[in-house]
Design a protein around this motif. Structure first.
Motif, PDB file in Angstrom:
ATOM      1  N   ARG A 121       0.436   3.847  -2.904  1.00  0.00           N
ATOM      2  CA  ARG A 121      -0.905   4.430  -2.932  1.00  0.00           C
ATOM      3  C   ARG A 121      -1.089   5.444  -1.816  1.00  0.00           C
ATOM      4  NH1 ARG A 121      -5.691   3.385  -5.766  1.00  0.00           N
ATOM      5  NH2 ARG A 121      -6.806   4.742  -4.353  1.00  0.00           N
ATOM      6  N   ILE A 122      -0.541   5.112  -0.630  1.00  0.00           N
ATOM      7  CA  ILE A 122      -0.692   6.025   0.504  1.00  0.00           C
ATOM      8  C   ILE A 122       0.027   7.326   0.216  1.00  0.00           C
ATOM      9  CG2 ILE A 122      -0.057   6.400   2.915  1.00  0.00           C
ATOM     10  CD1 ILE A 122      -0.632   3.476   3.420  1.00  0.00           C
ATOM     11  N   GLN A 126      -2.074   9.283  -2.073  1.00  0.00           N
ATOM     12  CA  GLN A 126      -3.279   9.814  -1.441  1.00  0.00           C
ATOM     13  C   GLN A 126      -2.951  11.019  -0.566  1.00  0.00           C
ATOM     14  OE1 GLN A 126      -6.737   8.710  -1.159  1.00  0.00           O
ATOM     15  NE2 GLN A 126      -6.208   7.911  -3.153  1.00  0.00           N
ATOM     16  N   THR A 179       0.801  -1.219   0.000  1.00  0.00           N
ATOM     17  CA  THR A 179       0.000   0.000   0.000  1.00  0.00           C
ATOM     18  C   THR A 179       0.841   1.280   0.000  1.00  0.00           C
ATOM     19  OG1 THR A 179      -0.132  -0.257   2.392  1.00  0.00           O
ATOM     20  CG2 THR A 179      -2.044  -0.958   1.112  1.00  0.00           C
TER      21      THR A 179
END
Lengths: 190, 196, 199
Positions: free
Chosen positions: A32-33, A36, A29
């Motif tokens: 993606r983090i 974001q 992840t």
């Protein structure tokens, strides 16, 4: 004795498995983090600073190293050509660090905008530096402007009651402008 | 005892947080709006079901003396999974829930179910128990969040529903409103179950 | 001087129980009688201060250098659980009177979200070490203050005529709501104080 060994073994096995599973999940992840966080925390501010850019600012970001420090550079394009750059610097406000994003037009060498990314100023008092009323005054300033460490440039007055916070923003701006020639060179080089 | 009972008991007889008065902090903190209440509830369903299943499948392996420590490690692992997932896919909700996502780990309901149910029952009943209690928790949070959002902000799930001259009671979305509305709801629940 | 603002803010304005919603289970569970409330309050002050100091060290000396920041939750809860066990053993051995007074509350503190919450808040707010310690002591004192106040009210409620459905936790929550409303009056005091100190 046997019981104690069993206890320790079971507990460490559980901890190890959990740790390994989590680090795997974390690796999955992580990208993606990061994306974001950029989109939700810095993204909206970057868009304001580089208003008018036609590209995806987050996707086109670059990592630079200036004076041995890592720096995230956002590049705005107009009609396919590099038009402006933006990066973050830190000043000391009243409550702590004031992170400020400043954008520059690389042709004209003037400021396209200034936004406060994060701050710890007193709500309702120092926090007024984040308002458009204050930040819009910097737009269009030329980078050659003299900035006294204790004052804000030109005709920009500190917000009354929020002198320290205003000075913090200007300190960050001063640092930002000092870095500009080097960063501009690197940005144009690649 | 049928399996379906394991699920449905969480919806009324053991409905948290009203029947089992446990895990109140998130109930008070994240019910500012129906949306955050629902988000927190879903996170709790996930952690509760997964930890219940894992605890129950390991129940014969874990020595009694270190069971609480093991349960905490298992629960904390799933909480970190939720934390990372929320950060990667639901960032706005992650920001709103803030510190209360890591705090799921000390939600007494989860440790309570692991100790009272999952460590004594099979995997399937434990999973159903987790799902049931979790769903009850989610429903309670969403209802409470909905009430507070309607009265305190005039909206539900962000949509305006009150008439235009309605003046929201701002204190309902602040801390005092949380305590008062939970207390009154608890009273209403008590009144109902007494008359039955 | 900034510490004074920090203390006032943590005790009165952002009271950990009444405004930040942390630690409500023990708040309702141990506020029925004054003596248990005092015992719980003191245990929390004790544990929260030590826990914040230790977790602060763990975060900055262990997790951050190793790049394991995402394991914060799991590391902190284990540290706190171990710490509570250790404090319990230590007190039983070396300070029996103190153990007699606080002993039964200590196991409950592991799952008190106020302790973990304060430890995480100190890190999230990027406080310095002295700030974190002052913040922890002030938060715990705020917790104790609210707990003792509510215990005082609930002891009186025992002998009042409360509607049947509201007896017990329900009326406790409503009282907590009214107290929270009263504490709401302090909002903004920190800002003015800061401005006052400043100019």
């Amino acid at each position: 004795m046997k019981e104690i060994v069993q206890m320790i073994v079971v507990l460490s096995v559980i901890c190890t498995i959990c740790g390994v599973a989590l680090s795997g999940f974390r690796n999955m992840t992580a990208d993606r983090i990061e994306n974001q966080v950029l989109m939700n925390v810095q993204g909206p501010k970057v868009k304001l600073v580089l208003e008018g850019a036609e590209n995806d600012l987050i996707a086109d970001r670059k990592n630079l190293s200036v004076n041995d420090e890592q720096l995230l550079l956002f590049i705005g394009k107009k009609q396919g050509k590099d038009w402006a750059i933006a990066y973050e610097t830190v000043g000391q406000g009243f409550g702590g660090d004031l992170k400020v994003m400043v954008g520059y037009d690389i042709e004209q060498n003037n400021l396209t905008g200034v936004q406060i990314i994060s701050h710890k100023e007193t709500p309702g008092i120092g926090s007024r530096v984040t308002e458009n009323q204050f930040t819009k005054r910097f737009k269009g300033l030329h980078i050659d402007i003299e900035i006294d460490p204790n004052q804000c440039p030109g005709d920009i007055d500190a917000i009354s009651g929020a002198t320290y916070s205003s000075k913090g923003v200007c300190e960050a701006l001063r640092k930002s402008i000092a870095l500009y020639p080097e960063i501009r060179k690197q940005a144009l080089a690649n | 005892m049928g399996l379906s009972k394991e699920f449905t008991k969480g919806l009324w007889n053991e409905l948290p947080p009203f029947r089992l008065v446990l895990g109140l902090c998130p109930v008070l903190a994240v019910t500012k709006s129906a949306e955050t209440g629902l988000g927190m509830g879903l996170a709790v369903i996930f952690v509760l079901t997964c930890s219940n299943m894992l605890v129950s499948s390991l129940r014969n392996v874990i020595p009694r003396k270190v069971r609480i420590a093991s349960f905490i490690v298992i629960i904390a692992t799933f909480v970190v999974v939720v934390e990372l997932t929320a950060q990667a896919f639901f960032y706005p909700i992650y920001e709103k829930l803030g510190i209360f996502i890591p705090l799921i780990v000390v939600n007494c309901i989860i440790l309570g179910r692991a100790e009272a149910f999952a460590s004594r029952n099979g995997v399937i009943p434990s999973a159903l128990d987790g799902l049931g209690i979790g769903t009850g928790f989610t429903l309670s949070l969403t209802v409470l969040g909905g009430i507070r959002e309607i009265l305190g902000n005039g909206t539900i799930f962000g949509a305006e529903i009150m008439w235009s001259s309605f003046r929201p009671f701002t204190f309902m979305v602040e801390a005092p409103g949380a305590f008062l509305s939970l207390g009154l709801l608890l009273g209403i629940m008590n009144a109902f179950s007494k008359s039955n | 001087m900034e510490y004074i603002v920090l203390i006032i803010s943590a005790v009165l304005i952002k009271n950990i129980l009444l405004a930040e919603y942390l630690g409500n289970c023990p708040f309702l569970g141990t506020s029925k009688r004054m003596d248990t409330a005092v015992g719980m309050g003191l245990s929390v002050i004790f544990v929260m201060t030590i826990a914040t100091a230790v977790t602060y060290w763990v975060q900055y000396k262990v997790l951050n250098p190793l790049g394991l920041g995402y394991l914060q939750t799991i590391a902190f809860i284990l540290v706190i659980a171990a710490l509570v066990q250790f404090v319990e053993m230590f007190l039983r051995k070396f300070a029996p009177p103190l153990y007699q007074a606080l002993g039964i509350f200590l196991p409950l503190i592991t799952t008190n979200c106020a302790v973990l919450g304060t430890a995480i808040l100190c890190i999230r707010r990027e406080q310095t070490f002295p700030e974190a310690i002052v913040f922890a002591i002030a938060s715990a004192s705020g917790f104790t203050l609210a707990l003792i106040l509510l215990a005082g009210i609930r002891e009186r409620l025992e002998i009042s005529d409360v509607p049947k459905a509201l007896r017990g936790t329900a009326i406790g929550l409503i009282m907590a709501g009214l107290m929270s409303l009263a504490f709401f009056g302090f909002v903004g005091v920190d800002g003015s104080l800061k401005a006052l100190l400043h100019n």
